[in-house]
Write a protein that holds these residues in place. Sequence first.
Motif, mmCIF file in Angstrom:
data_model
loop_
_atom_site.group_PDB
_atom_site.id
_atom_site.type_symbol
_atom_site.label_atom_id
_atom_site.label_comp_id
_atom_site.label_asym_id
_atom_site.label_seq_id
_atom_site.Cartn_x
_atom_site.Cartn_y
_atom_site.Cartn_z
ATOM 1 N N VAL A 266 0.876 -1.184 0.000
ATOM 2 C CA VAL A 266 0.000 0.000 0.000
ATOM 3 C C VAL A 266 0.909 1.228 0.000
ATOM 4 O O VAL A 266 1.921 1.255 0.695
ATOM 5 C CB VAL A 266 -0.930 -0.041 1.237
ATOM 6 N N ARG A 267 0.543 2.202 -0.836
ATOM 7 C CA ARG A 267 1.413 3.387 -0.991
ATOM 8 C C ARG A 267 0.755 4.691 -0.559
ATOM 9 O O ARG A 267 1.310 5.761 -0.776
ATOM 10 C CB ARG A 267 1.869 3.483 -2.457
ATOM 11 N N SER A 268 -0.480 4.597 -0.012
ATOM 12 C CA SER A 268 -1.064 5.807 0.593
ATOM 13 C C SER A 268 -1.676 5.401 1.934
ATOM 14 O O SER A 268 -2.132 4.261 2.094
ATOM 15 C CB SER A 268 -2.088 6.467 -0.324
ATOM 16 N N PRO B 217 3.810 7.404 -9.470
ATOM 17 C CA PRO B 217 3.339 8.724 -9.008
ATOM 18 C C PRO B 217 3.336 8.880 -7.487
ATOM 19 O O PRO B 217 3.183 9.984 -6.986
ATOM 20 C CB PRO B 217 1.894 8.793 -9.551
ATOM 21 N N ARG B 218 3.494 7.772 -6.742
ATOM 22 C CA ARG B 218 3.379 7.860 -5.269
ATOM 23 C C ARG B 218 4.709 7.766 -4.543
ATOM 24 O O ARG B 218 4.744 7.728 -3.319
ATOM 25 C CB ARG B 218 2.442 6.762 -4.760
ATOM 26 N N GLN B 219 5.829 7.689 -5.274
ATOM 27 C CA GLN B 219 7.119 7.488 -4.594
ATOM 28 C C GLN B 219 7.428 8.618 -3.602
ATOM 29 O O GLN B 219 7.872 8.385 -2.493
ATOM 30 C CB GLN B 219 8.262 7.328 -5.606
ATOM 31 N N LYS B 220 7.141 9.862 -4.029
ATOM 32 C CA LYS B 220 7.455 10.985 -3.150
ATOM 33 C C LYS B 220 6.482 11.040 -1.965
ATOM 34 O O LYS B 220 6.900 11.121 -0.799
ATOM 35 C CB LYS B 220 7.395 12.289 -3.956
ATOM 36 N N MET C 24 4.588 8.785 -0.610
ATOM 37 C CA MET C 24 4.638 7.689 0.384
ATOM 38 C C MET C 24 5.811 7.893 1.349
ATOM 39 O O MET C 24 5.701 7.609 2.540
ATOM 40 C CB MET C 24 4.684 6.309 -0.299
ATOM 41 N N LEU C 25 6.927 8.416 0.833
ATOM 42 C CA LEU C 25 8.087 8.633 1.710
ATOM 43 C C LEU C 25 7.865 9.822 2.647
ATOM 44 O O LEU C 25 8.331 9.826 3.790
ATOM 45 C CB LEU C 25 9.351 8.865 0.878
ATOM 46 N N LEU C 26 7.127 10.818 2.149
ATOM 47 C CA LEU C 26 6.928 12.015 2.978
ATOM 48 C C LEU C 26 5.753 11.883 3.930
ATOM 49 O O LEU C 26 5.798 12.368 5.057
ATOM 50 C CB LEU C 26 6.703 13.246 2.082
ATOM 51 N N LYS C 27 4.681 11.222 3.475
ATOM 52 C CA LYS C 27 3.431 11.298 4.239
ATOM 53 C C LYS C 27 3.090 10.077 5.079
ATOM 54 O O LYS C 27 2.169 10.144 5.886
ATOM 55 C CB LYS C 27 2.272 11.584 3.275
ATOM 56 N N ALA C 28 3.782 8.970 4.877
ATOM 57 C CA ALA C 28 3.446 7.795 5.699
ATOM 58 C C ALA C 28 3.628 8.156 7.178
ATOM 59 O O ALA C 28 4.598 8.844 7.529
ATOM 60 C CB ALA C 28 4.365 6.638 5.324
ATOM 61 N N PRO C 29 2.735 7.710 8.057
ATOM 62 C CA PRO C 29 2.897 8.027 9.480
ATOM 63 C C PRO C 29 4.238 7.571 10.039
ATOM 64 O O PRO C 29 4.797 8.203 10.918
ATOM 65 C CB PRO C 29 1.747 7.276 10.150
ATOM 66 N N GLU C 30 4.768 6.465 9.491
ATOM 67 C CA GLU C 30 6.077 5.981 9.942
ATOM 68 C C GLU C 30 6.950 5.684 8.733
ATOM 69 O O GLU C 30 6.457 5.205 7.705
ATOM 70 C CB GLU C 30 5.944 4.700 10.783
#
Length: 205
Positions: free
Chosen positions: A13-15, A94-97, A99-105
Amino acid sequence: MDFYKVIDKRRTVRSFSDRKVPKEIIYKILDAGIKAPTYNHLREWDFLLVNDENTRLSIVKAEGIPDSVNITELEQNFIDADSHAKQMYLDAIPRQKSMLLKAPELLVVVFKPKTKVDKSKSVYDLNCLSSAWCCIENILLAMAAENLFGVTYIPQKGKEVKQVLNVPEELEIAALIPFGYKPEESNIVPQKNIDLKTRIHLNTW
Ligand SMILES: Cc1cc2nc3c(=O)[nH]c(=O)nc-3n(C[C@H](O)[C@H](O)[C@H](O)COP(=O)(O)O)c2cc1C
């Protein structure tokens, strides 16, 4: 949860939702990781949890991940690709940035190489990396058992990312794992169905 249900539940999962992951759950999944098989019995793995926004931004910059992706161009690039792989790339790229910035952990799994990766000449030389991936899979399965989801991301600019994170020179990053709870609506790309019978060979190939 039944073990085989956990296997099916673990999906990339990426979001993520904004829901925080309790510290004791993070400890539990890392504890599952550290119990994985290891080539030298030493479990030479360390875990970094990166919550600082600027540090995450520096990782994204070091990796050279673009701010946005042109979807039409992207689709063109995968026009002849396997349809499952194409769906995955269209979900992932499209989600690489974000997912790295916004994932809670954001978990970083670090390992101690026996032979430097660029000096390795055989699969045996990579035992330390293989062991780190046993650890990572335990973590991903423990996450699934805790209703958590994540994605494994291998840095292409490992040296630069190590510098951002102050990882000692003699260690290597096996993977970055953004993770958290799944939002109500999130894309899970269908897994390609594999006919297991075509992959099993008896005695010789
Ligand atoms: C070694 C490895 C590297 C991966 N690298 C990336 C990556 O850079 N970016 C990404 O979004 N997903 C990455 N993935 C996740 C895969 O895309 C995903 O595991 C695959 O599509 C299968 O989907 P599933 O995990 O839901 O079964 C990686 C997975 C593995 C095992």
